[in-house]
Design an enzyme around this catalytic site. Structure first.
Site, PDB file in Angstrom:
ATOM      1  N   ASP A  41       0.830  -1.210   0.000  1.00  0.00           N
ATOM      2  CA  ASP A  41       0.000   0.000   0.000  1.00  0.00           C
ATOM      3  C   ASP A  41       0.866   1.262   0.000  1.00  0.00           C
ATOM      4  OD1 ASP A  41      -2.181  -1.634  -0.081  1.00  0.00           O
ATOM      5  OD2 ASP A  41      -3.173  -0.787   1.681  1.00  0.00           O
TER       6      ASP A  41
ATOM      7  N   ASP B  14      -2.287   5.275  -3.599  1.00  0.00           N
ATOM      8  CA  ASP B  14      -3.711   5.543  -3.370  1.00  0.00           C
ATOM      9  C   ASP B  14      -3.926   6.359  -2.105  1.00  0.00           C
ATOM     10  OD1 ASP B  14      -4.678   4.364  -5.675  1.00  0.00           O
ATOM     11  OD2 ASP B  14      -5.048   2.423  -4.740  1.00  0.00           O
TER      12      ASP B  14
ATOM     13  N   ARG C  16     -14.180  -6.906   5.123  1.00  0.00           N
ATOM     14  CA  ARG C  16     -13.909  -6.158   3.898  1.00  0.00           C
ATOM     15  C   ARG C  16     -14.658  -6.700   2.695  1.00  0.00           C
ATOM     16  NH1 ARG C  16      -9.069  -3.085   4.647  1.00  0.00           N
ATOM     17  NH2 ARG C  16      -7.962  -3.670   6.538  1.00  0.00           N
TER      18      ARG C  16
END
Length: 510
Positions: free
Chosen positions: A283, A286, A412
């Site tokens: 990650d 974004d 999620r």
């Protein structure tokens, strides 16, 4: 702030009585006035916490209100929190229950559409946003969301139709030497041999800090070189702490395009080198609007100091996430589709996990769903592709720990939730002592759970400029005992998170 989300949580006058034909999934007993008043007070407390971006605490207040008196408003408010927390599975469940209680509650369709969009369930997202536009035909925002979701549905269908295993990656065809550097370019340059040096990286980082870019030619050269290097790397990296006395190895979590906080990590802990190695645990991009600067820095340093920095793939190193959360828009704004295609190809070859001195297992999300999974199974996972909906790759990138035993469907909507018994069994079955993962914002930048055997580390402080959390990184010495460093966010230029996400920014609650 979006039109439909201008009041992030509904503040309308009082609770709405549910319809008489509520399904057994949400049994409602007509409450007395005192109960209604208490539930409404809890909702207002939740709204105040949501306004302060204390999402977990807001969820607790909405849950207490729902326990007293479930309404579409309370459930939809909680769904909004879950969308912002990227707990899309829970958001969909709440929106479903809200619509059972009140099929005319437009925000429930909107939030379910947002969650379906994030899970790449574009057909379902289109259906929800069409409903929103019918209910609010004059809403320009609703029309924009419908148009965006329809576009993504068509693009996904087209990509699936033309994709073949025989396609030659752009990184293997493009010739960076054909890109001409104009005479007016005053930034750092790579030599004729294209070698990326530490000095080049330092000059590039300084230029990024001044909000300037390097030339497209050098971005393309970096991406093509790192693509080839990553193709030759394993899915499971077996890393080691340098042998010199007092040496250490640093593990960082999500950095999410927060370039100025990455610079602060290097200020606090030194630049990556063979004597000061780092693992950044997925990650990189974004959300934050300096994602290109973050990931280009990491990739260039990987070429300059191959034993100084290691990278694992997170769930946001994927096409669907990049379309929604801003990286694709950012790259196209700063460069073009060619550069974005190269980034996507590089992401597909990022390793999925690592071991550190055979004792610490590091992966972005969590553990595989199968009890029998061994390190050799992880090492054998095929890369060079977008992550599938299930299987070892998906689990490593998406799963989360839970406090109770066993496994559960993920909050999620992708991956699994795993308990302390699962962590213990995996570690014992693979002769490991500790799991380190990232994937979730934590108030202190890290959290130790599962009887001390599972650590979450998150390195993006004040996530999305609104969460107020600290960032953290972990140093491991030869004893493999984690030493934590926490840090606050540093100032950055006035570019808001997801500035390049277009219509998707408001869909995702920013």
């Amino acid at each position: 702030m979006s039109e439909l989300e201008s009041n992030m949580a509904e503040n309308g006058g009082g609770a709405v009585a549910p319809p008489a034909d509520v399904s057994t999934a949400m049994k409602v007993v007509t409450p007395n006035p005192e109960t209604v008043s208490a539930a409404e007070a809890l909702k207002l407390e939740g709204n105040a916490l949501l306004a302060e971006s204390k999402l977990g605490h807001a969820v607790g207040k909405y849950t207490a209100a729902i326990d007293l008196h479930p309404t579409a408003i309370y459930l939809s408010n909680r769904a909004f929190c879950y969308v912002k927390l990227e707990q899309f599975g829970l958001a969909i469940l709440d929106a479903d229950m809200a619509l059972e209680l009140d099929s005319t509650y437009v925000k429930a369709y909107y939030r379910r559409g947002s969650a379906n969009m994030a899970l790449a369930k574009f057909k379902l997202a289109v259906k929800d946003f069409r409903k929103v536009t019918k209910m609010q035909p004059k809403s320009k925002e609703a029309a924009a969301k419908l148009k965006a979701s329809e576009k993504m549905q068509k693009e996904a269908a087209f990509a699936a139709a033309i994709m073949t295993d025989a396609d030659v990656p752009l990184a293997e065809e493009i010739n960076p030497d054909e890109i001409v550097v104009d005479s007016g370019y005053d930034g750092p340059r790579l030599g004729d041999d294209g070698e990326v040096t530490v000095d080049f990286c330092k000059a590039m980082m300084a230029r990024f800090e001044e909000q300037k870019l390097i030339h497209k030619k050098y971005i393309v050269q970096i991406l093509c070189q790192v693509y080839k290097a990553l193709k030759d790397s394993p899915s499971l990296m077996r890393l080691h702490i340098p042998e010199e006395e007092g040496s250490h190895f640093t593990v960082c979590g999500d950095t999410h395009g927060q370039f100025y906080d990455v610079l602060n990590i290097f200020k606090l802990n030194g630049l990556p080198s063979a004597k000061n190695p780092y693992l950044f645990n997925g990650d990189f991009v974004d959300r934050g609007s300096f994602s290109l600067e973050v990931v280009t820095t990491f990739l260039a340093l990987k070429l300059a100091e191959p034993e100084g920095i290691f990278l694992t793939r997170g769930n946001h190193e994927s096409k669907n996430m990049n379309k929604i959360y801003g990286f694709e828009g950012e790259v196209k704004h700063k460069f073009d589709q060619t550069v974005m295609t190269l980034f996507a190809e590089v992401f597909c070859w990022l390793p999925l996990a690592a071991t550190l001195d055979g004792g610490v297992f590091v992966t972005h999300g969590g553990l595989p769903a199968e009890d029998s999974c061994k390190l050799d199974d992880i090492a054998a996972v095929r890369r060079g592709r977008e992550p599938p909906d299930s299987g070892i790759m998906s689990d490593l990138m998406w799963s989360d720990p839970q406090p109770f035993t066993g496994r559960s469907p993920s909050k999620r909507g992708v991956g699994m939730a795993f308990g302390p018994d699962v962590t213990k069994a995996f570690l014992e079955g693979n002769d490991l002592k500790l799991l380190v993962r990232s994937h979730e914002v934590k108030e202190e930048g890290y959290l130790v759970e599962h009887d001390g055997k599972c650590i979450t580390v998150f390195s993006a402080p004040n996530y999305c400029d609104q969460m107020g959390n600290k960032g953290a990184f972990i140093r491991f010495g030869s004893d493999l005992e984690p030493q934590f460093t926490t840090f606050e966010a540093v100032p950055h230029p006035a570019v808001r998170p997801m500035a390049y996400a277009g219509a998707f920014g408001n869909v995702m609650g920013l």
